[in-house]
Scaffold this active site. Structure first.
Site, PDB file in Angstrom:
ATOM      1  N   TYR A 285      17.932   9.139  -6.760  1.00 55.54           N
ATOM      2  CA  TYR A 285      17.957   7.676  -6.768  1.00 55.54           C
ATOM      3  C   TYR A 285      18.913   7.193  -7.863  1.00 55.54           C
ATOM      4  CZ  TYR A 285      13.695   7.835  -3.875  1.00 55.54           C
ATOM      5  OH  TYR A 285      12.771   8.070  -2.881  1.00 55.54           O
TER       6      TYR A 285
ATOM      7  N   SER B 283       8.447  15.856   1.602  1.00 52.22           N
ATOM      8  CA  SER B 283       8.720  14.597   2.297  1.00 52.22           C
ATOM      9  C   SER B 283       9.479  14.895   3.581  1.00 52.22           C
ATOM     10  CB  SER B 283       9.542  13.670   1.404  1.00 52.22           C
ATOM     11  OG  SER B 283       9.866  12.462   2.069  1.00 52.22           O
TER      12      SER B 283
ATOM     13  N   GLN C  81       4.996  13.047   2.059  1.00 51.80           N
ATOM     14  CA  GLN C  81       5.526  11.689   1.936  1.00 51.80           C
ATOM     15  C   GLN C  81       6.345  11.366   3.188  1.00 51.80           C
ATOM     16  OE1 GLN C  81       8.475   9.076  -0.919  1.00 51.80           O
ATOM     17  NE2 GLN C  81       7.041  10.463  -1.925  1.00 51.80           N
TER      18      GLN C  81
ATOM     19  N   PRO D  62       6.374   1.467   3.742  1.00 58.07           N
ATOM     20  CA  PRO D  62       5.212   0.980   4.494  1.00 58.07           C
ATOM     21  C   PRO D  62       5.422  -0.417   5.064  1.00 58.07           C
ATOM     22  CG  PRO D  62       4.805   0.794   2.153  1.00 58.07           C
ATOM     23  CD  PRO D  62       6.083   1.570   2.297  1.00 58.07           C
ATOM     24  N   LEU D  63       6.400  -1.148   4.517  1.00 57.46           N
ATOM     25  CA  LEU D  63       6.710  -2.490   5.017  1.00 57.46           C
ATOM     26  C   LEU D  63       8.009  -2.497   5.829  1.00 57.46           C
ATOM     27  CD1 LEU D  63       5.784  -4.588   1.846  1.00 57.46           C
ATOM     28  CD2 LEU D  63       4.401  -4.175   3.891  1.00 57.46           C
TER      29      LEU D  63
ATOM     30  N   ARG E 240      16.834  -8.748   1.130  1.00 56.62           N
ATOM     31  CA  ARG E 240      17.493  -7.450   1.036  1.00 56.62           C
ATOM     32  C   ARG E 240      18.595  -7.310   2.073  1.00 56.62           C
ATOM     33  NH1 ARG E 240      13.746  -2.204   0.962  1.00 56.62           N
ATOM     34  NH2 ARG E 240      13.309  -3.054  -1.104  1.00 56.62           N
TER      35      ARG E 240
ATOM     36  N   ASN F 186       1.500  -7.236  -3.168  1.00 58.55           N
ATOM     37  CA  ASN F 186       1.238  -5.952  -2.528  1.00 58.55           C
ATOM     38  C   ASN F 186      -0.044  -5.313  -3.046  1.00 58.55           C
ATOM     39  OD1 ASN F 186       3.604  -6.124  -1.007  1.00 58.55           O
ATOM     40  ND2 ASN F 186       4.812  -4.970  -2.488  1.00 58.55           N
TER      41      ASN F 186
END
Length: 322
Positions: free
Chosen positions: A54, A151, A176, A206-207, A227, A294
Site C-alpha cells: 500500500y 487473501s 481476507q 464490504p461497501l 472517490r 461505519n
C-alpha cells in the site's frame, strides 16, 4: 462496538476494522491520518489492516508513527506480503526469501516487535506451498508474527494448505476475501471449507468501493468529492458507478435500511456480520465521520425476513447458489 474471535483462534477483533488501502499514504497526511486513527480508537476499533504494498510502504510507515502513540496490546495489527516491492526477481511472491525480508521491512516501518496477523496477499503458483507454510510457521516460532492468514486464495489451495499443516505447522486462522452484498462468489467453495476448519473471514471492500452507501444514484451525475471523482482512488470505482443495474439494486435496499433505522452503508456491513463465519469488516475512510458511521453498524439487528428480502433484491442478477 462488539468483538469476535478470529475463527477458532483466541484473539478478538472489532466487528468493524480500519484499512489503509487507498487512504493512508495517498489521501491522508500526518494530520488527517492521526484524526482517522484516533477516531477509530474512540469508536472501539481495535483491528487495523494494511499491506507492505500500500503506497509502496508509505501506509505502513504512517501507521507506525500513528499507532506508536497507543499501547501495543490495545490493537490487533495486520499486514500482508506478496506483491512486488522492488524490481529484482526475488522482490515479490511467497518465497521464503521474500517473506522473511518483507516481514523485517514491515516490522521496521510499523515500528513494532511483532505483527499480530501476517497475510499472504495472493496465492503464489511459482513457490512450493510447503515453502510458504514453513516460512510462516518459522516466523510464528520466532515471535515475529502471532498468526497468519491469506487473501483471495482458492478453495483447493486452502484444503491443500490445511492438509500440509496437519499437527506439524501452525495453520492459517484467517481469510481476507473481497465480499459484500454484490460480490458473493466465495460463498460457493471458499466459505464452506473455511467454516469447516475454523478460519475466520476479515472482509475487504464490504461497501464495494462506496457503491453500497447509496451515494451513487442511478441516472444521476457522480457526486462531487466522491472517490469516483478522485484520480488518486478511482481505479475501479468509475466502472462500478457506471453500472446502472447495480445502482438500481442498491437503491431498492433503502426501504430495508429505513426499517432497520440505519444507513445503507450500515445495512451492508450488518448484513455481512449476520452471516456465519465472518469476524470483521475492513472499512476505509477519508473522514472521521465515516469511521463513526461505519462503527455503528456493529450491533445492528436484522431479522430473517429482512435478510431474505435483501437476497431477493440482489441475488437474481449478481449471484446464484447453483
Amino acid at each position: 462496538m462488539k468483538y469476535r474471535r478470529l475463527g477458532k483462534s483466541g484473539v478478538k477483533l472489532s466487528e468493524i476494522g480500519l484499512g489503509g488501502w487507498l487512504t493512508f499514504g495517498h489521501v491522508a497526511n500526518a494530520t488527517t491520518g492521526r484524526a482517522l486513527i484516533e477516531t477509530a480508537f474512540d469508536s472501539g476499533i481495535n483491528f487495523f489492516d494494511t499491506a507492505n504494498v500500500y503506497a509502496t510502504g508509505a501506509c505502513e510507515s504512517m501507521w507506525g508513527e500513528l499507532l506508536s502513540q497507543h499501547t501495543r496490546s490495545s490493537y490487533v495489527l495486520a499486514t500482508k506480503v506478496y506483491f512486488p516491492m522492488g524490481d529484482g526477481p526475488n522482490d515479490q511472491g511467497l518465497s521464503r526469501k521474500h517473506i522473511m525480508e518483507q516481514c523485517e521491512a514491515s516490522l521496521d516501518r510499523l515500528q513494532t516487535d511483532y505483527i499480530d496477523l501476517y497475510q499472504c496477499h495472493r496465492y503464489d503458483d511459482e513457490t512450493p506451498l510447503e515453502e510458504t507454510i514453513r516460512a510462516m510457521d518459522d516466523l510464528i516460532r520466532q515471535g515475529k508474527i502471532l498468526y497468519w492468514g491469506f487473501s483471495c486464495w482458492p478453495a483447493d489451495k486452502i484444503r491443500k494448505t490445511l492438509k500440509i499443516c496437519g499437527d506439524r505447522y501452525y495453520a492459517p486462522v484467517s481469510s481476507q476475501p473481497h465480499y459484500n452484498m454484490l460480490m458473493r462468489d466465495v460463498e460457493k467453495e471458499v466459505l464452506p471449507v473455511c467454516r469447516e476448519h475454523g478460519i475466520g473471514q476479515v472482509v475487504f471492500s464490504p461497501l464495494e468501493q462506496g457503491i453500497l452507501t447509496g451515494k451513487y444514484e442511478p441516472g444521476k451525475p457522480l457526486p462531487a468529492g466522491s472517490r469516483a471523482t478522485d484520480e488518486r482512488q478511482n481505479q475501479w470505482i468509475k466502472d462500478l458507478a457506471a453500472d446502472q443495474r447495480m445502482l438500481e439494486q442498491v437503491h431498492r435496499l433503502r426501504e430495508i435500511a429505513d426499517e432497520a433505522d440505519c444507513t445503507l452503508g450500515q445495512l451492508a456491513l450488518a448484513w455481512i456480520l449476520h452471516r456465519d463465519g465472518f469476524t470483521s469488516c475492513i472499512t476505509g475512510a477519508t473522514r472521521a465521520s465515516q469511521i463513526e458511521e461505519n462503527s455503528r453498524a456493529s450491533g445492528i439487528d436484522l431479522g430473517q425476513d429482512q435478510m431474505e428480502r435483501i437476497d431477493r433484491i440482489i441475488m437474481p442478477v449478481t449471484f446464484s447458489h447453483e
